[in-house]
Design an enzyme around this catalytic site. Structure first.
Site, PDB file in Angstrom:
ATOM      1  N   GLY A 128       0.827  -1.196   0.000  1.00 43.90           N
ATOM      2  CA  GLY A 128       0.000   0.000   0.000  1.00 43.90           C
ATOM      3  C   GLY A 128       0.860   1.243   0.000  1.00 43.90           C
ATOM      4  O   GLY A 128       0.569   2.223  -0.688  1.00 43.90           O
ATOM      5  N   ALA A 129       1.940   1.202   0.792  1.00 42.20           N
ATOM      6  CA  ALA A 129       2.850   2.336   0.887  1.00 42.20           C
ATOM      7  C   ALA A 129       4.125   1.866   1.586  1.00 42.20           C
ATOM      8  O   ALA A 129       4.177   0.777   2.146  1.00 42.20           O
ATOM      9  CB  ALA A 129       2.210   3.485   1.657  1.00 42.20           C
ATOM     10  N   MET A 130       5.155   2.719   1.546  1.00 44.91           N
ATOM     11  CA  MET A 130       6.424   2.444   2.225  1.00 44.91           C
ATOM     12  C   MET A 130       6.892   3.726   2.892  1.00 44.91           C
ATOM     13  O   MET A 130       6.935   4.778   2.272  1.00 44.91           O
ATOM     14  CB  MET A 130       7.469   1.942   1.231  1.00 44.91           C
ATOM     15  N   GLU A 131       7.293   3.599   4.156  1.00 49.12           N
ATOM     16  CA  GLU A 131       7.493   4.747   5.028  1.00 49.12           C
ATOM     17  C   GLU A 131       8.850   5.418   4.899  1.00 49.12           C
ATOM     18  O   GLU A 131       9.349   6.029   5.855  1.00 49.12           O
ATOM     19  CB  GLU A 131       7.302   4.307   6.486  1.00 49.12           C
ATOM     20  N   ASN A 132       9.489   5.396   3.753  1.00 49.83           N
ATOM     21  CA  ASN A 132      10.814   5.984   3.594  1.00 49.83           C
ATOM     22  C   ASN A 132      10.873   7.380   4.217  1.00 49.83           C
ATOM     23  O   ASN A 132      10.058   8.240   3.887  1.00 49.83           O
ATOM     24  CB  ASN A 132      11.157   6.112   2.109  1.00 49.83           C
ATOM     25  N   GLU A 192       1.745   5.758   7.620  1.00 43.90           N
ATOM     26  CA  GLU A 192       3.120   6.037   7.192  1.00 43.90           C
ATOM     27  C   GLU A 192       3.709   7.210   7.960  1.00 43.90           C
ATOM     28  O   GLU A 192       4.919   7.245   8.210  1.00 43.90           O
ATOM     29  CB  GLU A 192       3.153   6.319   5.688  1.00 43.90           C
ATOM     30  N   HIS A 237       5.034   5.984  11.237  1.00 40.73           N
ATOM     31  CA  HIS A 237       6.341   5.334  11.042  1.00 40.73           C
ATOM     32  C   HIS A 237       7.500   6.314  11.130  1.00 40.73           C
ATOM     33  O   HIS A 237       8.628   5.911  11.433  1.00 40.73           O
ATOM     34  CB  HIS A 237       6.397   4.669   9.674  1.00 40.73           C
TER      35      HIS A 237
END
Length: 822
Positions: A264-268, A299, A302
């Site tokens: 769904g998403a990535m918390e970079n 996110e 995070h």
């Protein structure tokens, strides 16, 4: 690149390398302007060693040269994704000049072409084992370091990453060089880059530069949604700052909506990546908007829990995901317009977690025994998210906000830009005033499997059964709601023993256990409750109570305690249109995928009539009307109905691309269209989303050619994007086409082990699930599929997915055996 060509990092190896090394900095140069298939990556790593042998992780398609302290190393030493290094005590500088692959599987540096306009887009996904296909690195979460990136990109590209990007060279029609960083210390799996002719929206809040970006073909849709997205971002920043008292420390906060993203998403840090399906180019339901809102908040959570303080190893992954899941849902419900977020969570996440916890592959929330990185990826599931979040929510209720949040802040302060474990977090809570939390750790976090809780009407008891494989002494505090035609009565119950007195229940009343989901258990309703719900549930207007009731029913069905026909009767009486989404974890797919095929003849037609009746009752233009209409499409068995809807939609429904393809796909399943019509529909409106729809619809046709079309994508004979691959698998196995797909059961068993040669990582496991022959619910298929679970047949990532699917199939067979259709 295949997983088989590389080695996954063992936990023991990570411990040894962390003991040996400290990483000072990374300097990474990437040339994205010279080739469309690969790129040059020059990585300079400065590190301190205590002296000894180690290795750097590297997965290139070519290696131009390697130098350690200006001494050349033999490139032929590279093996299994590792280049060995011999180090002496002191400072070292490693320079790796490599050629890396652009990928199309959503990992590494993913490059895609937008079919709407032919523009190329790139983004980085470094999670788990993917970073070494972008740059040379010591790829484990507890070797953090600052990063500086220099990126050469085409002249019309924008570059965004973990730190503000500046164009330092180039201009006009020539490629430009962008510089980013140095960043705060980051784990390798957080490093990202978003580059391409992206449309960018910029803003600022409380001194934090904000950004949104999407493909140019979605620009007008992003502009339309920008105010909502930025408003939620501001609200969440204010709330997280209030709750934690710690300022966001990563500079800019950019949210990039990128194509063909797996998760769904990535918390970079500084640059969160989202699947760009969350930029809405067609009409969506409130459920989809809540999903986007909770994902945004998740996110953002995070950025504190995960990014400031990161787990030392993947077996504490829950420290990231459970915390972000809980805080993201909580903050969304408390400070955004989506105050019903917890109801959506009940519909979308509860059963995902419970089903994962009931399977043979269940694992503890914490300390799940991940011996290597790829094994850890398999535990990235509903237990890590939904169950862990539920336990944290229970713990917060028990401790109170003051102690709970004080412990979190202590944890973040003590391990700022470092790494920590579950025991560090527990110690912070105990310092903040919590009593001894070892029972919580031992009973809730370290033991796998849920308790099963039932209501014994005759004896007036609530019964608790803990998992036989991991007996537990867990206490539960929750409400019991008794439903009658006259209304609802709520009684709190504390369950500390295997038998606890239940509130009194009149004959014909329905008893719903923990409808507000204050604890974590499988709640099984008694038979009289199931029968009574047909009369009383239609009158219940509390959407949270309705969602919790349906979760009781779903759990009871999974336990074999409710007949399929009883579930259909309830769905017809109290059609769950308020569960507005219809993706895999929601009610309508469950009804159509598991319940209807096991029910008596005519069940699908009954559901269709209920959907149409709900459609007529809803306010035109409302999201509930859209939900009912979608259900009407999925349950239709007469092509003429679908053709009529293609020609003229009901009042309040606009036929956009999404609905048009839903109608065409259902027509394909029923044999009411052909390849020519589907191809023409795609040609008329070419886009990445419509290409995925077209793939799924084509694979759904009841023809040998359609199934061969799908299978070529499974085996890799035809290479497609990750989304198209999944769509082909969904279309492959349609109910009612079993005679046509029977031969592919054996072909799945024969071909699945070889798919590791054509794909890797996330997509490898997704393909195994998407192409699993779920429509063949029979004992012969089950036994055939079980042969895949023999040791050594499948790679671990695939074996886990197949084992879970086999368990689901086994449960469906058990239900059919218990409630045979006459």
């Amino acid at each position: 690149m295949s997983v088989a060509s590389t080695r996954s990092l063992l936990h023991t190896e990570a411990l040894a390398r962390r003991e040996l090394l400290d990483v000072t900095s990374y300097d990474v140069e990437l040339d994205l302007a010279s080739d469309e298939a690969r790129f040059r990556s020059v990585t300079t790593i400065t590190f301190e060693s205590r002296g000894g042998a180690t290795f750097v992780d590297l997965k290139p398609v070519g290696l131009n040269g390697v130098r350690l302290d200006d001494r050349p190393l033999d490139p032929d030493l590279l093996s299994g994704g590792r280049l060995p290094l011999e180090t002496t005590p002191g400072t070292h500088v490693l320079v790796v000049d490599a050629v890396m692959p652009f990928r199309n599987d959503g990992e590494g540096l993913h490059r895609s072409v937008d079919p709407a306009d032919g523009r190329h887009y790139v983004y980085g996904m470094s999670f788990m084992d993917a970073a070494p296909t972008v740059f040379a690195c010591f790829d484990q979460p507890d070797l953090k370091a600052p990063y500086t990136l220099r990126v050469r990109a085409p002249h019309d590209w924008v570059v965004v990453g973990n730190a503000p990007a500046a164009l330092v060279d180039g201009g006009g029609q020539q490629p430009g060089t962008w510089e980013l960083g140095p960043t705060q210390p980051l784990s390798t799996y957080f490093v990202t880059l978003v580059a391409g002719p992206y449309h960018v929206v910029r803003d600022e809040h409380d001194g934090i530069p904000l950004g949104l970006s999407s493909r140019q073909s979605l620009a007008r849709h992003l502009d339309k949604d920008a105010d909502e997205l930025l408003t939620m971002t501001r609200q969440c920043f204010d709330e997280f700052h209030r709750l934690f008292g710690i300022r966001y420390p990563f500079g800019d906060y950019h949210q990039a909506f990128v194509p063909e993203f797996n998760a769904g998403a990535m918390e970079n840090p500084g640059c969160v990546t989202f699947r760009d399906q969350l930029v809405f180019d067609t009409r969506v339901t409130r459920g989809k908007r809540i999903l986007r809102a909770t994902t945004v908040a998740h996110e953002m959570a995070h950025q504190w829990f995960g990014n400031i303080t990161t787990p030392r190893w993947w077996d504490d992954l829950w420290l990231n995901e459970s915390f972000a899941e809980y805080m993201g849902n909580r903050v969304t419900a408390e400070v955004t317009e989506y105050d019903d977020a917890w109801t959506h969570v009940s519909w979308s996440r509860r059963q995902w977690g419970l089903r994962a916890d009931q399977r043979p592959s269940t694992h503890p929330v914490a300390g799940n025994g991940a011996e290597d990185a790829l094994t850890a990826l398999q535990n990235f599931d509903g237990i890590s998210y939904a169950k862990g979040s539920s336990i944290l929510r229970q713990l917060c209720t028990r401790l109170g906000d003051e102690v709970f949040l004080a412990g979190v802040v202590d944890h973040l302060d003590r391990h700022r830009f470092g790494n920590a474990t579950m025991h560090d977090l527990v110690a912070s809570w105990e310092r903040a005033g919590a009593e001894d939390l070892s029972p919580v750790v031992g009973e809730w976090l370290r033991k796998a499997g849920p308790d099963v809780v039932r209501h014994d009407r005759e004896r007036g008891l609530v019964l608790r059964h803990s998992p036989p494989a991991a007996p537990a002494e867990r206490s539960h505090l929750f409400d019991v709601v008794v439903l009658t035609p006259g209304g609802a009565t709520t009684t709190p119950v504390t369950l500390t023993a295997d038998e606890t007195p239940a509130p009194p229940v009149a004959p014909g009343a329905a008893v719903v256990l923990d409808p507000h989901e204050e604890s974590w258990a499988v709640y099984v309703p008694d038979g009289e409750t199931v029968a009574a719900l047909v009369d009383v549930l239609p009158g219940v207007t509390d959407h949270r109570l309705r969602a919790g009731t349906w979760n009781n029913v779903k759990s009871g069905y999974a336990e074999g305690a409710i007949a399929p026909d009883a579930v259909v009767a309830l769905a017809v009486a109290a059609f769950p249109a308020e569960d507005t989404e219809d993706t895999g974890r929601h009610t309508m797919p469950w009804l159509l995928g598991e319940v209807v095929p096991a029910a008596a003849t005519g069940a699908l037609e009954r559901l269709h009539r209920a959907a149409v009746a709900s459609l007529v009752l809803q306010q035109p233009g409302s999201e509930l009307q859209l939900s009912a209409y979608r259900a009407g499409i999925r349950t239709a068995s007469d092509p003429a109905t679908l053709r009529a809807w293609l020609q003229a939609s009901p009042d309040g429904i606009t036929l956009d691309d999404d609905l048009r393809w839903r109608l065409l796909t259902r027509l394909a399943v029923l044999g009411g269209t052909d390849r020519a019509e589907l191809d023409a529909a795609l040609t008329a409106a070419e886009s990445s989303a419509n290409r995925v729809h077209h793939t799924g619809a084509t694979a759904s046709l009841p023809t040998p050619e359609a199934k061969a079309y799908a299978w070529e994508r499974f085996t890799g004979a035809v290479e497609v994007s990750n989304y198209e691959l999944e769509a082909a698998g969904t279309g492959m196995w349609r109910g009612g086409q079993e005679q046509l797909t029977a031969e592919y059961v054996d072909r799945y068993v024969a071909d699945l082990p070889g798919t590791g040669a054509v794909r890797s990582g996330w997509v490898l496991a997704v393909a195994a699930t998407a192409f699993f022959p779920a429509s063949h619910v029979d004992a012969a298929t089950l036994e055939r599929l079980r042969t895949l679970l023999a040791p050594g047949v499948l790679e671990p990532a695939v074996a886990r997915r197949v084992a879970d699917a086999v368990d689901d199939l086994d449960r469906q067979l058990a239900v059919r055996a218990a409630y045979p259709v006459a």
